[in-house]
Design a protein around this motif. Structure first.
Motif, PDB file in Angstrom:
ATOM      1  N   ASP A  82      60.559  71.311 -23.463  1.00  0.00           N
ATOM      2  CA  ASP A  82      62.192  71.386 -24.429  1.00  0.00           C
ATOM      3  C   ASP A  82      60.581  70.957 -25.907  1.00  0.00           C
ATOM      4  OD1 ASP A  82      64.197  71.826 -23.857  1.00  0.00           O
ATOM      5  OD2 ASP A  82      64.145  70.031 -22.986  1.00  0.00           O
ATOM      6  N   LEU A  83      59.729  69.639 -25.940  1.00  0.00           N
ATOM      7  CA  LEU A  83      58.944  69.397 -26.604  1.00  0.00           C
ATOM      8  C   LEU A  83      57.784  70.293 -27.282  1.00  0.00           C
ATOM      9  CD1 LEU A  83      59.339  65.752 -26.112  1.00  0.00           C
ATOM     10  CD2 LEU A  83      60.632  66.763 -27.638  1.00  0.00           C
ATOM     11  N   SER A  84      58.040  71.340 -26.528  1.00  0.00           N
ATOM     12  CA  SER A  84      56.456  72.023 -27.369  1.00  0.00           C
ATOM     13  C   SER A  84      56.611  72.459 -28.262  1.00  0.00           C
ATOM     14  CB  SER A  84      55.761  73.192 -25.909  1.00  0.00           C
ATOM     15  OG  SER A  84      54.575  73.316 -26.416  1.00  0.00           O
ATOM     16  N   ASP A  85      55.694  72.580 -29.432  1.00  0.00           N
ATOM     17  CA  ASP A  85      56.074  73.523 -30.475  1.00  0.00           C
ATOM     18  C   ASP A  85      55.258  74.487 -31.044  1.00  0.00           C
ATOM     19  OD1 ASP A  85      53.403  72.977 -31.056  1.00  0.00           O
ATOM     20  OD2 ASP A  85      53.885  72.098 -33.367  1.00  0.00           O
ATOM     21  N   LYS A  86      54.400  75.200 -29.497  1.00  0.00           N
ATOM     22  CA  LYS A  86      53.654  76.684 -29.566  1.00  0.00           C
ATOM     23  C   LYS A  86      54.368  76.614 -27.435  1.00  0.00           C
ATOM     24  CE  LYS A  86      49.160  75.585 -28.772  1.00  0.00           C
ATOM     25  NZ  LYS A  86      47.695  76.150 -29.265  1.00  0.00           N
ATOM     26  N   LYS A 178      48.171  70.853 -16.879  1.00  0.00           N
ATOM     27  CA  LYS A 178      47.890  69.850 -15.754  1.00  0.00           C
ATOM     28  C   LYS A 178      48.694  69.176 -15.190  1.00  0.00           C
ATOM     29  CE  LYS A 178      45.780  70.844 -11.466  1.00  0.00           C
ATOM     30  NZ  LYS A 178      44.326  70.929 -10.731  1.00  0.00           N
ATOM     31  N   LEU A 179      49.936  69.601 -14.175  1.00  0.00           N
ATOM     32  CA  LEU A 179      50.238  67.641 -13.827  1.00  0.00           C
ATOM     33  C   LEU A 179      50.366  67.704 -12.136  1.00  0.00           C
ATOM     34  CD1 LEU A 179      54.595  68.700 -15.195  1.00  0.00           C
ATOM     35  CD2 LEU A 179      52.834  67.598 -16.531  1.00  0.00           C
ATOM     36  N   GLY A 180      49.727  66.218 -12.116  1.00  0.00           N
ATOM     37  CA  GLY A 180      49.078  65.495 -10.833  1.00  0.00           C
ATOM     38  C   GLY A 180      50.681  65.065 -10.742  1.00  0.00           C
ATOM     39  N   LYS A 181      49.473  64.420  -9.220  1.00  0.00           N
ATOM     40  CA  LYS A 181      50.696  64.121  -8.598  1.00  0.00           C
ATOM     41  C   LYS A 181      51.505  62.340  -9.412  1.00  0.00           C
ATOM     42  CE  LYS A 181      50.779  65.406  -4.329  1.00  0.00           C
ATOM     43  NZ  LYS A 181      51.712  66.937  -4.183  1.00  0.00           N
ATOM     44  N   GLY A 182      52.314  62.044  -9.144  1.00  0.00           N
ATOM     45  CA  GLY A 182      52.760  60.150 -10.269  1.00  0.00           C
ATOM     46  C   GLY A 182      52.522  59.982 -11.050  1.00  0.00           C
ATOM     47  N   GLY A 183      53.072  61.655 -11.866  1.00  0.00           N
ATOM     48  CA  GLY A 183      52.699  61.742 -13.171  1.00  0.00           C
ATOM     49  C   GLY A 183      51.788  62.255 -13.782  1.00  0.00           C
ATOM     50  N   LEU A 184      50.559  62.156 -13.255  1.00  0.00           N
ATOM     51  CA  LEU A 184      49.400  62.173 -14.359  1.00  0.00           C
ATOM     52  C   LEU A 184      49.622  63.388 -14.439  1.00  0.00           C
ATOM     53  CD1 LEU A 184      46.591  61.488 -14.284  1.00  0.00           C
ATOM     54  CD2 LEU A 184      45.714  63.453 -12.476  1.00  0.00           C
ATOM     55  N   VAL A 185      49.021  63.705 -16.408  1.00  0.00           N
ATOM     56  CA  VAL A 185      49.186  64.580 -16.672  1.00  0.00           C
ATOM     57  C   VAL A 185      47.393  65.193 -17.741  1.00  0.00           C
ATOM     58  CG1 VAL A 185      49.783  65.896 -19.383  1.00  0.00           C
ATOM     59  CG2 VAL A 185      51.302  64.257 -17.657  1.00  0.00           C
ATOM     60  N   LYS A 186      47.323  66.060 -17.153  1.00  0.00           N
ATOM     61  CA  LYS A 186      45.630  66.738 -17.736  1.00  0.00           C
ATOM     62  C   LYS A 186      46.329  68.006 -18.950  1.00  0.00           C
ATOM     63  CE  LYS A 186      40.768  67.963 -16.223  1.00  0.00           C
ATOM     64  NZ  LYS A 186      40.695  68.952 -14.687  1.00  0.00           N
ATOM     65  N   VAL A 187      45.494  67.657 -19.885  1.00  0.00           N
ATOM     66  CA  VAL A 187      45.449  68.879 -20.534  1.00  0.00           C
ATOM     67  C   VAL A 187      43.994  69.434 -20.620  1.00  0.00           C
ATOM     68  CG1 VAL A 187      45.143  69.385 -23.149  1.00  0.00           C
ATOM     69  CG2 VAL A 187      46.884  66.615 -22.400  1.00  0.00           C
ATOM     70  N   ILE A 188      44.421  70.824 -20.400  1.00  0.00           N
ATOM     71  CA  ILE A 188      43.613  71.426 -20.237  1.00  0.00           C
ATOM     72  C   ILE A 188      42.897  72.256 -21.414  1.00  0.00           C
ATOM     73  CG2 ILE A 188      42.369  73.848 -18.829  1.00  0.00           C
ATOM     74  CD1 ILE A 188      43.422  71.545 -16.491  1.00  0.00           C
ATOM     75  N   ARG A 189      43.600  72.510 -22.187  1.00  0.00           N
ATOM     76  CA  ARG A 189      43.413  73.721 -23.654  1.00  0.00           C
ATOM     77  C   ARG A 189      44.917  72.997 -23.929  1.00  0.00           C
ATOM     78  NH1 ARG A 189      43.235  80.068 -22.749  1.00  0.00           N
ATOM     79  NH2 ARG A 189      45.538  79.542 -23.077  1.00  0.00           N
ATOM     80  N   GLU A 190      44.485  72.725 -25.487  1.00  0.00           N
ATOM     81  CA  GLU A 190      45.274  72.419 -26.532  1.00  0.00           C
ATOM     82  C   GLU A 190      45.890  73.588 -27.550  1.00  0.00           C
ATOM     83  OE1 GLU A 190      44.964  68.566 -29.168  1.00  0.00           O
ATOM     84  OE2 GLU A 190      43.105  67.930 -27.546  1.00  0.00           O
TER      85      GLU A 190
END
Length: 190
Positions: A82-86, A178-190
């Motif tokens: 919802d919040l992503s502008d791209k 990448k969304l991981g367990k426990g709400g972990l968010v990893k940015v692979i490419r901005e």
């Protein structure tokens, strides 16, 4: 020139027969097929001359459909989309109901909910996820415009969508998270 609806109908017929299409997406032109059809996914790898241990992403037209392809969609995914502008590709754990050939070795899948009108209408009409990978042979530059797609790629697919072939503005690549367990968010490419 075909109407958009006729173009979408023909593309869906080809997808339903297990064919491969060349189509415009919310980022760049993509090579696509039915993401649930193993034989079609294998053909995409062959066309791209890509190692089949490199996962492919899929497009869908709504977050509601993501639930069908992932064991559990983390709540944060809805907010991110919802919040992503791209364009935003999210890598989810626990992929299901997809051809196993397009998944990561760890059972993940990258899914992008397209907001672009043509690819969104195509996904809605097809009613299943569609593979989306750049329209090039692996390790060659990704074409930013339809005019940059090689004849080799055009001749390898079963249908080329007519819509948006004349566009001259380039789209941007998607962000990848990448969304991981426990709400972990990893940015692979901005």
């Amino acid at each position: 020139m075909k109407s958009i609806q006729d173009d979408i109908a023909e593309a869906c017929e080809v997808l339903n027969r297990g064919g491969v299409i060349l189509y415009p997406t919310d980022t760049i032109w993509g090579i696509g097929c039915d993401a649930t059809n193993s034989a079609a996914v294998k053909r995409v790898y062959e066309i791209k001359r890509r190692a089949d241990n490199k996962a492919l992403i899929v497009l869908t037209d709504s977050m509601t459909k993501v639930d069908f392809y992932v064991d559990e969609v983390p709540e944060i995914a809805y907010d991110l989309v919802d919040l992503s502008d791209k364009p935003l590709t999210i890598i989810y754990s626990g992929a299901r109901n997809l051809a196993p050939e397009l998944l990561g070795e760890d059972g993940t899948v990258g899914i992008r909910v397209t907001q672009e009108s043509f690819s969104q209408a195509l996904c809605r009409r097809f009613r299943k996820a569609i593979v989306s990978t750049s329209a090039n042979v692996s390790r060659e530059p990704s074409p930013a415009l339809f005019a940059e797609i090689t004849d080799e790629i055009k001749q390898a697919v079963d249908y080329i969508v007519e819509a948006r072939q004349d566009e001259t503005h380039t789209a941007q690549a998607s962000s990848i998270i990448k969304l991981g367990k426990g709400g972990l968010v990893k940015v692979i490419r901005e």
